[in-house]
Motif scaffolding. Structure first.
Motif, PDB file in Angstrom:
ATOM      1  N   HIS A  96       0.864  -1.194   0.000  1.00 58.23           N
ATOM      2  CA  HIS A  96       0.000   0.000   0.000  1.00 58.23           C
ATOM      3  C   HIS A  96       0.888   1.228   0.000  1.00 58.23           C
ATOM      4  N   HIS A  98       1.573   3.736   1.895  1.00 60.95           N
ATOM      5  CA  HIS A  98       2.189   4.407   3.048  1.00 60.95           C
ATOM      6  C   HIS A  98       3.712   4.419   2.925  1.00 60.95           C
ATOM      7  N   ASP A 100       6.150   4.077   4.916  1.00 60.62           N
ATOM      8  CA  ASP A 100       7.001   3.071   5.564  1.00 60.62           C
ATOM      9  C   ASP A 100       7.043   1.743   4.794  1.00 60.62           C
ATOM     10  N   HIS A 101       6.319   1.678   3.652  1.00 63.47           N
ATOM     11  CA  HIS A 101       6.338   0.476   2.800  1.00 63.47           C
ATOM     12  C   HIS A 101       6.833   0.792   1.392  1.00 63.47           C
ATOM     13  N   CYS A 180       0.636  -3.733   6.243  1.00 62.17           N
ATOM     14  CA  CYS A 180       0.039  -3.197   7.480  1.00 62.17           C
ATOM     15  C   CYS A 180      -1.281  -3.875   7.810  1.00 62.17           C
ATOM     16  N   HIS A 182      -4.217  -3.078   6.637  1.00 60.83           N
ATOM     17  CA  HIS A 182      -5.290  -2.085   6.796  1.00 60.83           C
ATOM     18  C   HIS A 182      -6.621  -2.654   6.330  1.00 60.83           C
TER      19      HIS A 182
END
Ligand SMILES: [Fe+2]
Ligand SMILES: [Fe+2]
Length: 267
Positions: A96, A98, A100-101, A180, A182
């Protein structure tokens, strides 16, 4: 020892050695090796932790990087210390959008512009433009898809932050890697079962249960058990409290994940 007996002995030793060598190389070839390169926790001394997630998959038809952590420099430092070559990456799957990915992707695209990048169809435009600008091949993912034999994407899932997960078909069962979660960790497991009708051997990555109460986490653990999830490696954004509860519930089948962790499977 007579000449004939000595010759016979040497031939037998040679055959045994060559058979062993062939078996070892066959075993090495058939092994899937997963190396966690980026995580909030560390599993190996000298490997740095940081908020984010990335895992390298080797030993299958293609070398895949699942997520790329937040910072390219840290990703490459950890890779170097773990003796893995990110220039060999042929496919990148981003769970996804974000940071941090997806943040660590830039340097891989600079070094290896031919790579194919799979990302959820709703990915942020500037990230798609960055990928396209590097001459990498961008692939938007909506529906579940087989990216090569034994490696599958769940397809884009969820309503708010849309996300995809990676499913590997191994001899032990399905191995699911999450970013994550989500889209909901139980929804991912149910989708994997629905698509493959196989037992889930292991699920690991971020489960995103930071805001959940103990009661809610325990309900999720019960669903894991009902779905027959054999082993679990909750990490990244799962939250310390939830990681502790999974560890308690899974006992020896809880796999402690962190940057530097190496997992091996047959296929
Ligand atoms: Fe995350
Ligand atoms: Fe996230």
């Amino acid at each position: 020892m007579s000449w004939n007996r000595r010759t016979h002995f040497i031939i037998v030793c040679l055959i045994t050695f060559l058979t062993g060598l062939a078996a070892a190389s066959l075993q090495a070839k058939d092994q899937i090796v997963l190396t966690v390169l980026y995580d909030n926790y560390t599993a190996t001394e000298g490997i740095e932790s940081d908020w984010g997630f990335s895992c390298l998959i080797e030993g299958m038809e293609k070398v895949i990087l699942f997520d790329a952590g937040a910072k390219s420099d840290l990703l490459f430092r950890n890779a170097e210390r773990l003796n893995v070559d990110l220039d060999k990456v042929q496919m990148i799957v981003i769970s996804h959008s974000h940071f941090d990915h997806a943040g660590g992707i830039a340097k891989i695209l600079d070094n290896n512009p031919e790579v194919t990048v799979y990302f959820p169809a709703s990915f942020r435009k500037e990230l798609v433009d960055n990928i396209a600008a590097k001459s990498a091949k961008p692939v938007r993912v909506s529906e579940p898809v087989e990216i090569f034999r034994g490696a599958y994407l769940t397809g884009e899932m969820g309503y708010g932050i849309k996300e995809q997960s990676l499913i590997l078909d191994t001899e032990e069962g399905l191995v699911i890697i999450t970013g994550c979660s989500h889209q909901g960790i139980v929804n991912i497991l149910e989708r994997a079962k629905e698509l493959h009708q196989k037992n889930i051997y292991l699920v690991f990555g971020g489960f995103h249960l930071l805001q959940h109460s103990d009661e809610q986490i325990n309900e999720i653990i019960q669903k894991f058990k009902l779905l027959g999830v054999k082993k679990c490696g909750a990490t990244h954004c799962t939250g310390g409290q939830a990681i502790g509860l999974f560890e308690e519930a899974y006992g020896e089948d809880f796999i402690s994940i962190g940057a530097g962790k190496v997992l091996r499977f047959s296929h």
